[in-house]
Design a protein around this motif. Structure first.
Motif, short mmCIF file in Angstrom:
data_model
loop_
_atom_site.label_atom_id
_atom_site.label_comp_id
_atom_site.label_asym_id
_atom_site.label_seq_id
_atom_site.Cartn_x
_atom_site.Cartn_y
_atom_site.Cartn_z
N GLN A 5 -2.84 -21.80 21.22
CA GLN A 5 -1.59 -22.45 20.84
C GLN A 5 -0.62 -22.48 22.02
O GLN A 5 0.08 -23.47 22.23
N LEU A 6 -0.60 -21.41 22.78
CA LEU A 6 0.26 -21.36 23.96
C LEU A 6 -0.18 -22.39 24.99
O LEU A 6 0.65 -22.98 25.69
N LYS A 7 -1.48 -22.63 25.10
CA LYS A 7 -1.98 -23.66 26.02
C LYS A 7 -1.44 -25.03 25.63
O LYS A 7 -1.11 -25.84 26.50
N THR A 8 -1.30 -25.28 24.34
CA THR A 8 -0.73 -26.54 23.86
C THR A 8 0.74 -26.64 24.29
O THR A 8 1.19 -27.70 24.74
N VAL A 9 1.46 -25.55 24.17
CA VAL A 9 2.86 -25.52 24.61
C VAL A 9 2.93 -25.79 26.11
O VAL A 9 3.76 -26.59 26.57
N PHE A 10 2.05 -25.17 26.88
CA PHE A 10 2.02 -25.36 28.34
C PHE A 10 1.71 -26.81 28.70
O PHE A 10 2.27 -27.35 29.66
N LYS A 11 0.82 -27.46 27.95
CA LYS A 11 0.48 -28.86 28.23
C LYS A 11 1.71 -29.74 28.06
O LYS A 11 1.96 -30.63 28.87
N ILE A 12 2.46 -29.48 27.01
CA ILE A 12 3.69 -30.26 26.79
C ILE A 12 4.67 -30.03 27.92
O ILE A 12 5.21 -30.97 28.50
N LEU A 13 4.91 -28.77 28.25
CA LEU A 13 5.88 -28.45 29.30
C LEU A 13 5.46 -29.01 30.66
O LEU A 13 6.29 -29.49 31.42
N LEU A 27 0.05 -17.76 32.01
CA LEU A 27 -0.37 -17.84 30.62
C LEU A 27 -0.47 -16.45 30.00
O LEU A 27 -0.02 -16.23 28.88
N ASP A 28 -1.03 -15.49 30.74
CA ASP A 28 -1.14 -14.11 30.26
C ASP A 28 0.23 -13.49 29.99
O ASP A 28 0.45 -12.86 28.97
N ILE A 29 1.14 -13.69 30.92
CA ILE A 29 2.48 -13.10 30.80
C ILE A 29 3.23 -13.72 29.61
O ILE A 29 3.81 -13.01 28.79
N TRP A 30 3.23 -15.04 29.53
CA TRP A 30 3.92 -15.71 28.43
C TRP A 30 3.30 -15.33 27.10
O TRP A 30 4.01 -15.15 26.12
N HIS A 31 1.98 -15.22 27.05
CA HIS A 31 1.30 -14.86 25.81
C HIS A 31 1.72 -13.47 25.35
O HIS A 31 1.95 -13.24 24.16
N GLU A 32 1.85 -12.55 26.28
CA GLU A 32 2.27 -11.18 25.95
C GLU A 32 3.64 -11.18 25.28
O GLU A 32 3.87 -10.45 24.32
N PHE A 33 4.55 -12.01 25.77
CA PHE A 33 5.92 -12.00 25.25
C PHE A 33 6.14 -12.95 24.07
O PHE A 33 7.17 -12.85 23.39
N LEU A 34 5.20 -13.86 23.83
CA LEU A 34 5.34 -14.77 22.69
C LEU A 34 4.32 -14.50 21.60
O LEU A 34 4.25 -15.22 20.61
N LEU A 35 3.54 -13.46 21.75
CA LEU A 35 2.47 -13.12 20.82
C LEU A 35 2.97 -12.94 19.39
O LEU A 35 2.34 -13.38 18.44
N ASP A 36 4.15 -12.35 19.23
CA ASP A 36 4.69 -12.07 17.91
C ASP A 36 5.47 -13.23 17.30
O ASP A 36 6.00 -13.12 16.20
N GLN A 37 5.53 -14.36 17.99
CA GLN A 37 6.30 -15.50 17.52
C GLN A 37 5.44 -16.47 16.71
O GLN A 37 4.24 -16.61 16.95
N ASP A 38 6.06 -17.15 15.76
CA ASP A 38 5.38 -18.15 14.95
C ASP A 38 5.21 -19.43 15.77
O ASP A 38 6.17 -19.93 16.37
N TYR A 39 3.99 -19.96 15.79
CA TYR A 39 3.68 -21.14 16.59
C TYR A 39 4.55 -22.34 16.21
O TYR A 39 5.09 -23.02 17.09
#
Length: 87
Positions: A5-13, A27-39
């Motif tokens: 899901q984060l890859k989809t966000v990155f594609k848009i950005l 991607l690893d860093i952002w995933h760590e900090f957005l892991l608990d967020q609703d897509y």
């Protein structure tokens, strides 16, 4: 939020902001900090950010923003006559 899901966000950005660089480390860093967020909520914030801002969002921009009130806020009482001597 999953890594896919984060890859989809990155594609848009990356498509909206040409200077947004994508790497596996980022991607690893952002995933760590957005892991608990609703897509869905993050995607909504991405859409709003893209429409309103001309700079790339930060992790904090995409996280759920909680309303912060000072600890003494509940004790505050508005008194229109505070500090006045009406005698």
């Amino acid at each position: 939020m999953t890594r896919e899901q984060l890859k989809t966000v990155f594609k848009i950005l990356a498509n909206v902001y040409p200077n947004f660089e994508v790497s596996s480390e980022k991607l690893d860093i952002w995933h760590e900090f957005l892991l608990d967020q609703d897509y869905e909520a993050v995607m909504e914030r991405v859409k709003v950010h893209v429409k309103e801002k001309k700079f790339v969002p930060t992790i904090a921009d995409l996280r759920e923003q909680k309303e912060q009130t000072p600890p003494y806020y509940g004790e505050f009482v508005y008194d229109i006559n505070a500090g006045e001597d009406w005698t």
